[in-house]
Motif scaffolding. Structure first.
Motif, PDB file in Angstrom:
ATOM      1  N   MET A   1       0.834  -1.193   0.000  1.00  0.00           N
ATOM      2  CA  MET A   1       0.000   0.000   0.000  1.00  0.00           C
ATOM      3  C   MET A   1       0.874   1.249   0.000  1.00  0.00           C
ATOM      4  SD  MET A   1      -3.240   0.832   0.100  1.00  0.00           S
ATOM      5  CE  MET A   1      -4.630   1.296   1.067  1.00  0.00           C
ATOM      6  N   LYS A   2       1.772   1.314   0.975  1.00  0.00           N
ATOM      7  CA  LYS A   2       2.622   2.484   1.141  1.00  0.00           C
ATOM      8  C   LYS A   2       3.479   2.711  -0.098  1.00  0.00           C
ATOM      9  CE  LYS A   2       4.814   5.211   4.425  1.00  0.00           C
ATOM     10  NZ  LYS A   2       6.207   4.869   4.715  1.00  0.00           N
ATOM     11  N   SER A  61      10.846  -1.521   4.401  1.00  0.00           N
ATOM     12  CA  SER A  61       9.854  -2.528   4.076  1.00  0.00           C
ATOM     13  C   SER A  61       8.492  -1.855   4.024  1.00  0.00           C
ATOM     14  CB  SER A  61       9.846  -3.637   5.117  1.00  0.00           C
ATOM     15  OG  SER A  61       8.759  -4.496   4.851  1.00  0.00           O
ATOM     16  N   SER A  62       7.933  -1.795   2.850  1.00  0.00           N
ATOM     17  CA  SER A  62       6.686  -1.065   2.671  1.00  0.00           C
ATOM     18  C   SER A  62       5.592  -1.557   3.615  1.00  0.00           C
ATOM     19  CB  SER A  62       6.227  -1.191   1.233  1.00  0.00           C
ATOM     20  OG  SER A  62       6.108  -2.553   0.896  1.00  0.00           O
ATOM     21  N   ALA A  63       5.528  -2.866   3.826  1.00  0.00           N
ATOM     22  CA  ALA A  63       4.435  -3.408   4.621  1.00  0.00           C
ATOM     23  C   ALA A  63       4.590  -3.126   6.113  1.00  0.00           C
ATOM     24  CB  ALA A  63       4.326  -4.906   4.390  1.00  0.00           C
ATOM     25  N   LEU A  64       5.819  -2.918   6.594  1.00  0.00           N
ATOM     26  CA  LEU A  64       6.020  -2.766   8.034  1.00  0.00           C
ATOM     27  C   LEU A  64       6.256  -1.323   8.465  1.00  0.00           C
ATOM     28  CD1 LEU A  64       8.353  -5.795   8.802  1.00  0.00           C
ATOM     29  CD2 LEU A  64       5.874  -5.653   9.010  1.00  0.00           C
ATOM     30  N   SER A 121      -6.094  -9.486  -2.247  1.00  0.00           N
ATOM     31  CA  SER A 121      -6.106  -8.372  -1.290  1.00  0.00           C
ATOM     32  C   SER A 121      -4.712  -8.021  -0.775  1.00  0.00           C
ATOM     33  CB  SER A 121      -6.985  -8.705  -0.087  1.00  0.00           C
ATOM     34  OG  SER A 121      -8.295  -8.966  -0.503  1.00  0.00           O
ATOM     35  N   ILE A 122      -3.745  -8.903  -1.054  1.00  0.00           N
ATOM     36  CA  ILE A 122      -2.379  -8.665  -0.559  1.00  0.00           C
ATOM     37  C   ILE A 122      -1.770  -7.471  -1.282  1.00  0.00           C
ATOM     38  CG2 ILE A 122      -0.041  -9.640  -0.485  1.00  0.00           C
ATOM     39  CD1 ILE A 122      -1.437 -12.382  -0.004  1.00  0.00           C
ATOM     40  N   GLY A 123      -1.240  -6.547  -0.472  1.00  0.00           N
ATOM     41  CA  GLY A 123      -0.647  -5.347  -1.062  1.00  0.00           C
ATOM     42  C   GLY A 123      -1.627  -4.187  -1.103  1.00  0.00           C
TER      43      GLY A 123
END
Ligand code: ARG
Length: 287
Positions: A1-2, A61-64, A121-123
């Motif tokens: 997302m980020k 890390s975009s997800a964290l 839905s991941i990402g």
């Protein structure tokens, strides 16, 4: 997302530089995001060389980066995930991802959704999915997988007294599966079989007990849980008897987020090495 937002901001930033300073597109970007764009684009190479310390939230890390790991699951798959008496998602996978989150120093938020929606839905809606998810080539085209953490195989749940015993016997039968699962994919390949797809595995087992289905194809451990829940009414039979192939579960992650993948794999290995993994297995699965 980020990552997406950052990419968009970078695009907006370069657009505003190309045109004139102070146009409306440039103003729409908050100041702190704009400076983040600079760090992400210019320092990307140097940042990658510095491994983040344990428990630290790494900016790369975009997800964290927001300190939260948004985890998607489908809590219809005991003992890996189910809703507990407090109405919360619980089970082996949930305990495992919480332990991983603790190692990474991030908060874990669990989103219960349809199994068939997880990969797409991941990402966007979720960062990762843990859902007794089998590593398959089709899924690998859309997401990356962590190292696998559990061996599985599809089982066949039969009503008491059924004479189904071989792969041949499954031909032309009414088969219940959970929508979008490997059991679903196997059933679709069986000659002349009619497949009924359910969002909740337990609904398939209920229809089996009610005589609407000839069998249910589902993973081993959930099959064993349903066998004991519906004791005396159904039997769970090893899929090896039907020539089903071995499967492996792994955590599904955004494609190409190698920083996240490394962190999750390292945390997973630490949990295996320090015995946490095995104690979760005995707490949730082999009890
Ligand atoms: N292992 C199977 C698959 O990956 C079934 C997983 C179903 N999991 C769930 N939480 N409902 O397709």
């Amino acid at each position: 997302m980020k990552k997406l937002v950052v990419a968009m901001m970078a695009a907006i930033l370069s657009m505003s530089l190309l045109t004139a300073c102070g146009n409306t597109a440039g103003e729409a970007a908050p100041a702190d995001t704009a400076s983040e764009v600079e760090t992400t684009t210019e320092d990307a190479a140097t940042e990658e060389e510095v491994p983040a310390g344990e428990g630290e939230v790494s900016e790369d890390s975009s997800a964290l980066a927001d300190g939260v790991l948004n985890v998607g699951t489908n809590a219809e798959f005991p003992p890996f995930e189910y809703m507990n008496d407090n109405g919360e998602a619980d089970g082996f996978d949930i305990a495992l991802i919480r332990a991983i989150g603790e190692k990474l120093g991030v908060e874990v938020q669990v989103d219960n959704m349809e199994f068939a929606s997880l990969v797409s839905s991941i990402g966007s809606k979720i960062d990762v999915a843990i859902a007794g998810m089998t590593v398959t080539d089709e899924r690998k085209a859309a997401v990356d997988f962590s190292n696998s953490y559990y061996n599985a195989v599809q089982y066949v749940i039969l009503p008491e007294g059924s004479d189904i015993a071989t792969a041949d016997d499954l031909k032309g039968k009414a088969i219940g599966v959970q929508l979008g699962t490997t059991g679903d994919f196997i059933a679709e390949e069986i000659e002349d079989a009619t497949t009924s797809q359910y969002n909740k595995a337990v609904d398939a087992v209920n229809d089996l007990v009610n005589g609407r289905l000839d069998c249910v194809i589902i993973d081993k451990n959930p099959a064993l849980v349903f066998e004991s829940k519906f004791e005396g009414q159904v039997t769970a039979v090893d899929g090896a008897q039907f020539d089903f192939e071995a499967e492996e579960y792994a955590i599904a992650m955004p494609k190409g987020d190698t920083v996240l993948a490394d962190k999750i794999n390292t945390a997973l290995q630490e949990l295996i090495d320090d015995g946490t993994f095995d104690s979760l297995v005995s707490e949730y699965i082999e009890n």
